[in-house]
Scaffold this motif. Structure first.
Motif, short mmCIF file in Angstrom:
data_model
loop_
_atom_site.label_atom_id
_atom_site.label_comp_id
_atom_site.label_asym_id
_atom_site.label_seq_id
_atom_site.Cartn_x
_atom_site.Cartn_y
_atom_site.Cartn_z
N VAL A 1 0.85 -1.18 0.00
CA VAL A 1 0.00 0.00 0.00
C VAL A 1 0.90 1.24 0.00
O VAL A 1 1.72 1.41 0.91
CB VAL A 1 -0.95 0.03 1.21
CG1 VAL A 1 -1.82 1.29 1.17
CG2 VAL A 1 -1.82 -1.22 1.23
N ILE A 2 0.77 2.08 -1.01
CA ILE A 2 1.56 3.31 -1.09
C ILE A 2 0.77 4.44 -0.46
O ILE A 2 -0.35 4.74 -0.86
CB ILE A 2 1.89 3.65 -2.55
CG1 ILE A 2 2.73 2.53 -3.17
CG2 ILE A 2 2.63 4.98 -2.64
CD1 ILE A 2 3.00 2.72 -4.65
N GLY A 3 1.35 5.07 0.55
CA GLY A 3 0.72 6.16 1.27
C GLY A 3 1.45 6.37 2.58
O GLY A 3 2.51 5.77 2.82
N GLU A 4 0.91 7.21 3.42
CA GLU A 4 1.54 7.47 4.71
C GLU A 4 1.05 6.51 5.78
O GLU A 4 1.63 6.42 6.86
CB GLU A 4 1.28 8.92 5.13
CG GLU A 4 1.95 9.92 4.19
CD GLU A 4 1.65 11.35 4.57
OE1 GLU A 4 1.19 11.59 5.71
OE2 GLU A 4 1.85 12.24 3.73
N GLY A 5 -0.05 5.83 5.53
CA GLY A 5 -0.58 4.86 6.47
C GLY A 5 -1.66 4.04 5.80
O GLY A 5 -2.15 4.39 4.72
N VAL A 6 -2.04 2.92 6.41
CA VAL A 6 -3.12 2.09 5.91
C VAL A 6 -4.04 1.74 7.07
O VAL A 6 -3.60 1.30 8.12
CB VAL A 6 -2.58 0.82 5.20
CG1 VAL A 6 -1.65 0.02 6.10
CG2 VAL A 6 -3.73 -0.04 4.70
N LYS A 7 -5.33 2.00 6.90
CA LYS A 7 -6.27 1.91 8.01
C LYS A 7 -7.22 0.73 7.96
O LYS A 7 -7.64 0.23 9.00
CB LYS A 7 -7.11 3.19 8.07
CG LYS A 7 -6.35 4.41 8.53
CD LYS A 7 -7.30 5.59 8.67
CE LYS A 7 -6.63 6.77 9.32
NZ LYS A 7 -7.57 7.90 9.47
N ALA A 8 -7.63 0.33 6.76
CA ALA A 8 -8.65 -0.71 6.68
C ALA A 8 -8.63 -1.34 5.30
O ALA A 8 -8.13 -0.76 4.33
CB ALA A 8 -10.04 -0.12 6.95
N VAL A 9 -9.19 -2.55 5.23
CA VAL A 9 -9.35 -3.23 3.95
C VAL A 9 -10.69 -3.96 3.97
O VAL A 9 -11.13 -4.43 5.03
CB VAL A 9 -8.18 -4.21 3.66
CG1 VAL A 9 -8.06 -5.26 4.77
CG2 VAL A 9 -8.34 -4.88 2.30
N GLY A 10 -11.33 -4.03 2.83
CA GLY A 10 -12.59 -4.74 2.73
C GLY A 10 -12.94 -4.99 1.28
O GLY A 10 -12.11 -4.79 0.37
#
Length: 427
Positions: A412-421
């Motif tokens: 996941v490219i970004g500053e953070g990853v919070k959830a997946v569904g």
């Protein structure tokens, strides 16, 4: 004209029209009546990630290791602010902005028939949301007062939300003295049991968020009109339902396939009292059809794990759960900041096995959500978990309960990853 020439011309005409007729028949069989059909997109994986001061929803077709979800791409859908994400099955995903006692914005997103992620509504809620659950095919959202003035009546606020339209209705419940005299009920989880809404709660002194009843476990059973039907109480074995960090309680109540209700507690207190209280994390049970705790059943998770504490639990079918754990005892407990270890448990046999193959989360106080909201993949019977590693990289991991092992999936490219569904498009 001679007879022979007339016959020859007629023969040529017959051949011509015969060939023309065959060509027309062939065209009828091979030409598509719709030369540009539109394929209907049925489902997409959706990852909630962060970039800058906002959250972004990113879609993808698969979760394989070579696949990337990029929150910085132009295809990402921006959702302003720092949100908490909840998927209602595969129909809709909600993003909640927490604003303490003030109103919090809630946005819903769906997948349309063209395979595009679109914002559906902004829900006008009078309060922020601390916990949520599904009851009778409706999303139920809750917020509990913690007004420091103990002379003021404390209340809890429940919204029912129709996931197909986002239509909502507010119910207000007086929480003062609901569990214990002189303390208020603070709700931490919601589920449906025997057709009724059952909510986990903790007893708190609103002035300090402390309690004289840390060692008790409480469930509140509601009638359909949100009047209180009864309070179910257990004393002395573990603490309040679920783990809690920054008001986000959840995954503490689960009805399994045979109808029994299992109740998970982290055994938390609060920071001020952590060094004087010793409460094990544990699992209690209510047998199908009963509205009382089974006095013969208790699963001590702290003992089984060798001293760890329970933070969250995820149901994988049968009597199997995957639980996230965090280290430390008493005032050394992190209260879920670095709940970076997972284990497979069977609540019937009371077995416990650590999951191998996982990295260690950074566990930073300034960013405690380094383990995101997982997705229970019913097709693969695995738990898909968003994880930020100590190197500040972001990946999805698949946790397999049958082997108690984890494998790295998409980046996941970004500053953070919070959830997946997953979302499926409406017809």
């Amino acid at each position: 004209m001679s007879f022979k020439k007339q016959w020859f011309n007629a023969f040529l005409a017959c051949v011509f029209f015969s060939l023309l007729s065959c060509t027309d028949d062939e065209n009828k069989d091979t030409v598509d009546p719709d030369p540009d059909p539109v394929a209907t997109v049925e489902s997409k994986y959706v990852v909630a990630a962060t970039s800058g001061e906002n959250d972004y929803l990113v879609m993808g077709d698969e979760l394989k290791a070579e696949y990337t979800f990029d929150a910085t791409s132009t295809d990402a859908v921006q959702s302003p602010g720092d949100r908490t994400w909840t998927f209602y099955g595969d129909e809709v995903v909600y993003g909640f902005l927490y604003n303490q006692a003030d109103a919090g914005t809630t946005a819903s997103y769906v997948l349309n028939a063209d395979g595009e992620l679109s914002k559906r509504n902004e829900l006008a809620l009078d309060v922020s949301i601390q916990t949520r659950g599904v009851v009778n095919d409706q999303l139920v959202l809750a917020y509990s007062d913690r007004l420091r003035d103990t002379t003021v009546e404390q209340k809890a606020y429940f919204y029912t939300v129709d996931p197909s339209t986002d239509a909502s209705k507010l119910y207000t419940v007086v929480s003062s003295d609901l569990l214990e005299e002189g303390e208020a009920a603070y709700f931490t989880d919601i589920t449906e049991y025997e057709g009724l809404l059952v909510a986990g709660a903790r007893s708190i002194s609103s002035s300090s968020f402390s309690s004289d009843y840390y060692h008790n476990t409480y469930l509140v059973v509601f009638n359909p009109d949100f009047t209180v039907k009864e309070v179910i109480k257990d004393e002395g074995r573990t603490g309040f339902v679920a783990g809690q960090k920054y008001s986000q309680g959840e995954t503490g109540l689960e009805v399994v396939e045979n109808g029994d209700l299992y109740v998970f507690s982290s055994g938390q207190t609060n920071y001020a009292d952590a060094n004087t209280e010793n409460i094990p994390s544990g699992v209690l049970k209510i047998n199908k059809g009963d509205f009382a705790f089974d006095s013969a059943y208790f699963f001590d998770i702290t003992e089984a794990s060798g001293g760890y504490n329970l933070f969250r639990s995820y149901y994988l079918g049968g009597t199997t759960f995957i639980v996230s754990m965090y280290p430390g005892k008493n005032d050394q407990a992190t209260f879920g900041v670095d709940a970076d270890r997972f284990a497979v448990i069977d609540v019937a046999s009371k077995s416990f096995e650590w999951v191998s193959g996982l990295p260690t989360a950074a566990g930073l106080e300034t960013d405690p959500f380094l383990i995101g909201m997982p997705f229970i993949d019913g097709e693969s019977e695995q738990l898909i978990v968003p994880i930020t590693t100590s190197e500040n990289t972001h990946y999805l991991y698949a946790l397999d309960p049958s082997s108690a092992s984890a494998s790295q999936l998409s980046n996941v490219i970004g500053e953070g990853v919070k959830a997946v569904g997953m979302l499926k498009s409406a017809d």
